[in-house]
Design an enzyme around this catalytic site. Structure first.
Site, mmCIF file in Angstrom:
data_model
loop_
_atom_site.group_PDB
_atom_site.id
_atom_site.type_symbol
_atom_site.label_atom_id
_atom_site.label_comp_id
_atom_site.label_asym_id
_atom_site.label_seq_id
_atom_site.Cartn_x
_atom_site.Cartn_y
_atom_site.Cartn_z
ATOM 1 N N GLY A 1 0.823 -1.205 0.000
ATOM 2 C CA GLY A 1 0.000 0.000 0.000
ATOM 3 C C GLY A 1 0.849 1.244 0.000
ATOM 4 O O GLY A 1 2.052 1.196 0.292
ATOM 5 N N GLN B 1 2.480 10.306 1.688
ATOM 6 C CA GLN B 1 3.841 9.759 1.772
ATOM 7 C C GLN B 1 4.747 10.316 0.680
ATOM 8 O O GLN B 1 5.966 10.214 0.780
ATOM 9 C CB GLN B 1 3.816 8.218 1.678
ATOM 10 C CG GLN B 1 3.279 7.555 2.933
ATOM 11 C CD GLN B 1 3.288 6.048 2.798
ATOM 12 O OE1 GLN B 1 2.413 5.466 2.176
ATOM 13 N NE2 GLN B 1 4.300 5.408 3.375
ATOM 14 N N CYS C 1 6.847 0.413 7.142
ATOM 15 C CA CYS C 1 6.319 1.526 6.362
ATOM 16 C C CYS C 1 7.399 2.054 5.430
ATOM 17 O O CYS C 1 8.566 2.142 5.825
ATOM 18 C CB CYS C 1 5.865 2.620 7.338
ATOM 19 S SG CYS C 1 5.134 4.051 6.554
ATOM 20 N N LEU C 2 6.988 2.415 4.226
ATOM 21 C CA LEU C 2 7.938 3.014 3.286
ATOM 22 C C LEU C 2 8.553 4.283 3.873
ATOM 23 O O LEU C 2 9.667 4.650 3.531
ATOM 24 C CB LEU C 2 7.229 3.359 1.966
ATOM 25 C CG LEU C 2 6.722 2.182 1.128
ATOM 26 C CD1 LEU C 2 5.858 2.691 -0.013
ATOM 27 C CD2 LEU C 2 7.881 1.347 0.607
ATOM 28 N N HIS D 1 -3.768 0.996 7.847
ATOM 29 C CA HIS D 1 -2.429 1.611 7.853
ATOM 30 C C HIS D 1 -2.406 2.836 6.926
ATOM 31 O O HIS D 1 -1.904 3.894 7.297
ATOM 32 C CB HIS D 1 -1.395 0.560 7.407
ATOM 33 C CG HIS D 1 0.016 1.064 7.341
ATOM 34 N ND1 HIS D 1 1.012 0.606 8.183
ATOM 35 C CD2 HIS D 1 0.608 1.983 6.526
ATOM 36 C CE1 HIS D 1 2.139 1.239 7.888
ATOM 37 N NE2 HIS D 1 1.931 2.064 6.887
ATOM 38 N N GLU D 2 -2.987 2.680 5.741
ATOM 39 C CA GLU D 2 -2.939 3.773 4.753
ATOM 40 C C GLU D 2 -3.842 4.944 5.160
ATOM 41 O O GLU D 2 -3.479 6.101 4.986
ATOM 42 C CB GLU D 2 -3.320 3.261 3.358
ATOM 43 C CG GLU D 2 -2.412 2.171 2.792
ATOM 44 C CD GLU D 2 -0.925 2.455 2.911
ATOM 45 O OE1 GLU D 2 -0.532 3.644 2.959
ATOM 46 O OE2 GLU D 2 -0.148 1.492 2.984
ATOM 47 N N HIS E 1 -2.244 7.297 7.449
ATOM 48 C CA HIS E 1 -1.389 8.302 6.794
ATOM 49 C C HIS E 1 -2.193 9.548 6.416
ATOM 50 O O HIS E 1 -1.708 10.669 6.531
ATOM 51 C CB HIS E 1 -0.745 7.729 5.522
ATOM 52 C CG HIS E 1 0.469 6.872 5.779
ATOM 53 N ND1 HIS E 1 1.587 7.345 6.408
ATOM 54 C CD2 HIS E 1 0.729 5.574 5.474
ATOM 55 C CE1 HIS E 1 2.501 6.372 6.486
ATOM 56 N NE2 HIS E 1 1.997 5.287 5.925
#
Ligand SMILES: [Zn+2]
Lengths: 173, 169
Positions: free
Chosen positions: B47, B52, B97-98, B139-140, B143
């Site tokens: 994702g 981000q 996480c990225l 999770h997304e 953000h």
């Protein structure tokens, strides 16, 4: 050249140990790395990576008054390694059963033979004084695959030890 | 399509709350394509959320359909203005996480969710989701609200005992 130090601290638990220790390390100009700190029994225990300009002997000397004041045993050992070397677990194993001699050796020995590399293990004894129960949570890498672990825990279940193997798929997002 | 630069913690912008998408125009479509390109360029990301990459609009991409071990999923999803309208159960899972390199931790999320959103052209969509896909969406969406999984990390110890207490009550 590597200047990480593993600091080991053990003492009777009381409020303020972590604050006092880290304050002293801060004053000494030390950087803190990864750590595990927890109450075990009625002791408080600390394993802490510290990076310091001062040699291990000097750091031990700086902490000496604190050790005296709070009645702590402190060890200072130079170690290899450093930060950013995490290994990712791919399996989590939960274990519980009536507490009995040898349960940890039985479980971890069985799992090691089936390829488990333990990265993290937390265990506790709960229940009552008359009927203690043992609880353990292990995270690690299944080097021969999760199936290999699932197969070897079956005999443990027949011995009355509840062992559940959970695959850990880390979500990156 | 360019790969966009990913903001990394402790970049303060990751705490910014994103605003709803109103225009589903060509510029937005191009952005969604670039966002997907960026997700695919990352290390196995299932994702990604617009903030981000520094665009503070409520759009995320989730795709758990290509897992090594298959999980329940709705394929490749572009979710615009997503809203979780119902939650059920909770489960612990490991997340990274990225935007947070070299750290993963255990996080408790709702096990099942009901989600309403819009697709990339603005049409309303709705899903019942569970497990890994529901986790990815949560999770997304975090953000979009300026939250990172770091805010929710728990130790395994606390989880084991908390669940025992839940069961008794
Ligand atoms: Zn993320």
């Amino acid at each position: 050249m590597n200047d990480w130090i593993m600091l080991t601290v053990v003492g009777a638990d009381r409020p303020g140990i972590v604050a006092a220790l880290t304050e002293r390390l801060f004053e000494a100009g030390a950087h803190l790395g990864e750590a595990s700190m927890m109450r075990l029994g009625s002791s408080f225990t600390i394993m802490l990576m510290v990076k310091s300009e001062a040699p291990p002997g000097t750091l031990a000397g700086l902490l000496e008054p604190l050790a005296r004041d709070m009645n702590l045993r402190i060890h200072v050992d130079p170690v290899e390694g450093g930060l950013h070397r995490h290994l990712e677990p791919d399996v989590r194993i939960t274990v519980h059963g009536a507490d009995r001699v040898g349960i940890v050796a039985r479980v971890t020995g069985t799992l090691a033979e089936a390829g488990l590399n333990i990265l993290d293990l937390e265990s506790d004894v709960g229940g009552s004084v008359a009927h203690p129960i043992y609880i353990m949570v292990i995270e690690g890498q299944a080097r021969h695959g999760i199936r290999a672990l699932e197969q070897v825990v079956e005999p443990l279940r027949r011995e009355g030890i509840e062992v559940v193997v959970h695959a850990v798929d880390t979500l990156i997002g | 399509m360019p790969v966009l630069e990913i903001l990394e913690y402790p970049d303060e912008r990751l705490k910014q709350v994103s605003t709803p998408v109103e225009h589903f125009d060509a510029d937005f479509q191009r952005f969604v394509d670039d966002l997907e390109e960026t997700r695919l360029a990352g290390p196995g990301a299932v994702g990604i959320a617009a903030p981000q990459v520094g665009r503070f609009q409520r759009v995320v991409i989730v795709d758990v359909s290509k897992m090594r071990k298959p999980v329940s999923n709705h394929g490749h999803l572009v979710l615009v203005n997503p809203e979780i309208t119902d939650w059920d159960g909770h489960a612990m899972g490991r997340e990274g996480c990225l935007s947070v390199p070299d750290y993963t931790g255990n996080v408790i999320r709702a096990e099942r969710i009901h989600l309403s959103a819009q697709d990339r052209h603005g049409a309303p969509i709705e899903f019942d989701m569970e497990g890994f896909e529901a986790r990815a969406v949560q999770h997304e969406i975090d953000h979009l609200d300026g939250r990172l999984f770091l805010d929710r990390v728990v130790s395994r110890r606390s989880d084991v005992f908390r669940r025992k207490v839940y069961k008794k009550s």
